[in-house]
Design an enzyme around this catalytic site. Structure first.
Site, PDB file in Angstrom:
ATOM      1  N   CYS A   2       0.840  -1.200   0.000  1.00  0.00           N
ATOM      2  CA  CYS A   2       0.000   0.000   0.000  1.00  0.00           C
ATOM      3  C   CYS A   2       0.873   1.249   0.000  1.00  0.00           C
ATOM      4  O   CYS A   2       1.991   1.242   0.492  1.00  0.00           O
ATOM      5  CB  CYS A   2      -0.930   0.086   1.191  1.00  0.00           C
ATOM      6  SG  CYS A   2      -2.139  -1.211   1.290  1.00  0.00           S
ATOM      7  N   LYS A 590       7.061  -4.956  -1.511  1.00  0.00           N
ATOM      8  CA  LYS A 590       8.449  -4.693  -1.093  1.00  0.00           C
ATOM      9  C   LYS A 590       8.556  -4.619   0.423  1.00  0.00           C
ATOM     10  O   LYS A 590       9.549  -5.051   0.996  1.00  0.00           O
ATOM     11  CB  LYS A 590       8.902  -3.372  -1.723  1.00  0.00           C
ATOM     12  CG  LYS A 590      10.346  -2.995  -1.460  1.00  0.00           C
ATOM     13  CD  LYS A 590      11.278  -3.758  -2.347  1.00  0.00           C
ATOM     14  CE  LYS A 590      12.738  -3.446  -2.113  1.00  0.00           C
ATOM     15  NZ  LYS A 590      13.604  -4.515  -2.638  1.00  0.00           N
TER      16      LYS A 590
HETATM   17  O1  M6R Z   1      12.613  -5.517   4.246  1.00  0.00           O
HETATM   18  P1  M6R Z   1      13.024  -6.877   4.700  1.00  0.00           P
HETATM   19  O2  M6R Z   1      14.447  -7.210   4.376  1.00  0.00           O
HETATM   20  O3  M6R Z   1      12.752  -7.107   6.158  1.00  0.00           O
HETATM   21  O4  M6R Z   1      12.107  -7.885   3.901  1.00  0.00           O
HETATM   22  C1  M6R Z   1      12.063  -9.248   4.201  1.00  0.00           C
HETATM   23  C2  M6R Z   1      11.453 -10.044   3.066  1.00  0.00           C
HETATM   24  O5  M6R Z   1      10.107  -9.705   2.903  1.00  0.00           O
HETATM   25  C3  M6R Z   1      12.197  -9.792   1.749  1.00  0.00           C
HETATM   26  O6  M6R Z   1      13.557 -10.080   1.867  1.00  0.00           O
HETATM   27  C4  M6R Z   1      11.611 -10.629   0.618  1.00  0.00           C
HETATM   28  O7  M6R Z   1      11.869 -11.980   0.851  1.00  0.00           O
HETATM   29  C5  M6R Z   1      12.219 -10.122  -0.698  1.00  0.00           C
HETATM   30  N1  M6R Z   1      11.198  -9.623  -1.572  1.00  0.00           N
HETATM   31  C6  M6R Z   1      13.019 -11.128  -1.414  1.00  0.00           C
HETATM   32  O8  M6R Z   1      13.520 -10.664  -2.622  1.00  0.00           O
END
Ligand code: M6R
Length: 595
Positions: A2, A590
């Site tokens: 969002c 993201k």
């Molecule tokens: O922002 P973050 O590193 O905490 O996010 C964790 C995961 O949601 C993130 O790494 C997700 O697995 C990615 N989209 C992978 O490319």
């Protein structure tokens, strides 16, 4: 996940193109629906639907929308299916107030029942609508708008930010509680957004909001108040110097490809920062003295934790427990105390699963440090100390440069803890550049022959285990193929039975593990499978694998880091060959600010 944007101008004007552009710049967060509302004098023009920004903009002629105030929202469905009615912004019962939110109102279901019982018109299941009715409830009781927002804040549980406005007024209001919110101040307008990329084309003068703050926006000024007592907060605007190129593709077809190519420079910057950081020694001293050390993260960030724990063991003889953040509470929390240290890893610094674990760990007395890319994010504001990943914006949903810089940071910390000369690490950026140049054509040559497969395995061992997990996640995330990442030694304990003729199995081979990997390669090839080895030049790999992807030679731990680059390129090229947009994979966001 969002995104909201609101703008207030001096007089009525064509706001549609500004709202569309802002929405486009929020798309990297992930979304399934788009909406826009403009307010001019006594009427609200609201247009919204499921679809991509350009589709909804074309279908509803968003570019023609005019007004003195405008709001746009990108929705990633949590409460209520993706549908026109659940899309945001939302109106109050009489259609005099319009608002949109980002985040998650956890008591949405109960609130909707209350609003209906109180006689309000509730049109959707979406929790953004609850934000509007929560304000309407107090407007109906005679409170002014700021007071109504303050009282609504007490009713709305969860983490969110929302922007809201009413007819016959000249202002917008926004509030932050747990989700990002930044205000922009320009010549003859003010605006507010979930994050900087949608503001930067308009203005570089910004104010960052903290949780529990309400901002009122007029075209020529803003005022910031505490939600607690309504008192004015004096915060000077800051000037942002990030260049707009950071949020543009700069000649690359996709942000993901651009961000893969930015990895050497990002690694250079993080190594430079680490050399000069006083926090590094603080963190290392605590780790040295700790009873237990945990590295915690989700998704890609967890994979960096996994790599980090191998580096700490191999380079500093320090045992570290890598944990998927959500599993920390059931599996480790009861055993944690003040003698323990945790490093919480998150690109966004806003991942709810990580923040939940952090909150629980802190309550148990654990010393908590952060590793995050987004400066000012909740993680960076909630830990004893934190190290920045120095990657600039990572727009593409699949993490690439933030992953490699998490890994570089762990490598650096392990070198320092093991009293090793960090000079060797200065070769990393150059080696990464060579890896991109060397492996891109090898990967391109491989793609046509494996792209039809929707089942793959990606195997690693020791330091390359994390890279195999990460490669498998990248492949799943953007090619939509099922790819399982696992220990190469575990493959013979079950999955080997899945191997049929030409079944593609990727082996990430660390230079010190080649004899072990050779056994794995043969177990696959003798059953007709396609064993693809990724590793340094080695006759044994060439002789035993069906295909090899060669990376430059380095030391075993650095080699593991380099090995992830061809896997990133492979996922990217397969996604593009399948006709998918790697930057915005379906169903994903993201920043995951929900449980
Ligand atoms: O922002 P973050 O590193 O905490 O996010 C964790 C995961 O949601 C993130 O790494 C997700 O697995 C990615 N989209 C992978 O490319």
């Amino acid at each position: 996940m969002c995104g909201i944007f609101g703008i207030v101008t001096e007089k009525e004007e064509k706001l549609g193109p500004i709202l569309i552009e802002a929405a486009r710049r929020l798309t990297y967060r992930g979304y399934d629906s788009v909406g826009a509302a403009t307010i001019s004098g006594g009427k609200i023009d609201l247009r919204k639907d499921v679809g991509r920004v350009d589709e909804v903009a074309a279908k509803y002629h968003l570019s023609e929308m005019t007004g003195q105030r405008g709001i746009t929202q990108l929705r990633w469905a949590t409460f209520g299916e993706p549908s026109q009615i659940n899309s945001q912004p939302h109106l109050d019962s009489d259609g005099d107030i319009v608002g949109a939110h980002n985040g998650n109102v956890v008591n949405n279901v109960e609130l909707r029942q209350q609003f209906i019982a109180e006689g309000m018109t509730v049109r959707s299941q979406n929790d953004g609508e609850s934000c509007v009715h929560a304000v309407e409830r107090y407007i109906n009781k005679g409170y002014d708008f700021i007071e109504a927002i303050r009282l609504a804040y007490g009713d709305l549980q969860g983490d969110y930010a929302f922007v809201i406005g009413q007819i016959n007024d000249d202002k917008l209001y926004a509030i932050k509680k747990g989700s990002g919110l930044v205000v922009g101040i320009g010549e003859g307008f003010t605006c507010v957004s979930s994050d900087l990329p949608s503001l930067l084309p308009l203005t570089c003068t910004i104010i960052r909001l903290n949780d529990g703050e309400i901002i009122t926006l007029w075209a020529d000024r803003v005022d910031l108040r505490s939600v607690r007592d309504g008192a004015i907060i004096d915060r000077q605007p800051e000037l942002i110097t990030e260049e707009m190129s950071a949020v543009q593709k700069s000649g690359f077809d996709h942000f993901m490809l651009k961000e893969i190519h930015e990895q050497p420079q990002a690694a250079r910057e993080v190594l430079h920062m680490l050399e000069g950081s006083t926090d590094v020694q603080t963190v290392l001293d605590k780790i040295k003295a700790a009873r237990h050390v945990y590295f915690l993260g989700c998704g890609t960030s967890y994979h960096a934790c996994q790599a980090g724990s191998v580096y700490f063991a191999q380079l500093a003889s320090k045992s570290v427990i890598p944990v998927v953040a959500t599993q920390f509470i059931p599996q480790y929390l009861p055993a944690v105390n003040h003698e323990d240290v945790g490093i919480f890893v998150s690109q966004s610094g806003e991942t709810k699963d990580v923040l939940n674990a952090l909150q629980a760990a802190e309550a148990s007395g654990m010393t908590c440090y952060g590793l995050a890319n987004v400066i000012g994010s909740t993680l960076t504001r909630s830990t004893a100390a934190w190290l920045p990943l120095c990657c600039g914006y990572e727009i593409s949903v699949p993490a690439t440069k933030t992953f490699t810089n998490q890994v570089v940071t762990f490598l650096y910390l392990a070198y320092r803890l093991g009293d090793r000369d960090t000079k060797e690490l200065e070769n990393i950026p150059e080696l990464m550049e060579q890896t991109i140049v060397l492996t891109a054509p090898q990967v391109e040559a491989l793609v046509p022959s494996i792209n039809a497969w929707n089942d793959l395995y990606c195997l690693g061992y020791g330091a390359t285990y994390a890279m195999a997990l990460e490669g498998a996640l990248k492949l799943k995330e953007i090619t939509y193929a099922h790819c399982e990442g696992m220990l190469s030694t575990e493959f013979k304990h079950g999955p080997l039975s899945a191997v049929t003729k030409d079944f593609p199995i990727l082996f990430v081979a660390g230079p010190q593990d080649v004899p072990l990997i050779v056994s794995g390669l043969n177990e696959v090839t003798c059953r007709g499978g396609r064993a693809i080895a990724i590793g340094e030049e080695d006759e044994r790999l060439r002789a035993n694998a069906s295909d090899v992807i060669i990376i430059p030679s380095s030391s075993p731990m650095i080699s593991s880091l380099l090995a992830v680059i061809p896997l990133q390129l492979l996922s990217y090229q397969m996604a593009v060959a399948r006709g998918y947009d790697p930057d915005f994979p379906r169903n994903l966001s993201k920043t995951l600010t929900v449980d």
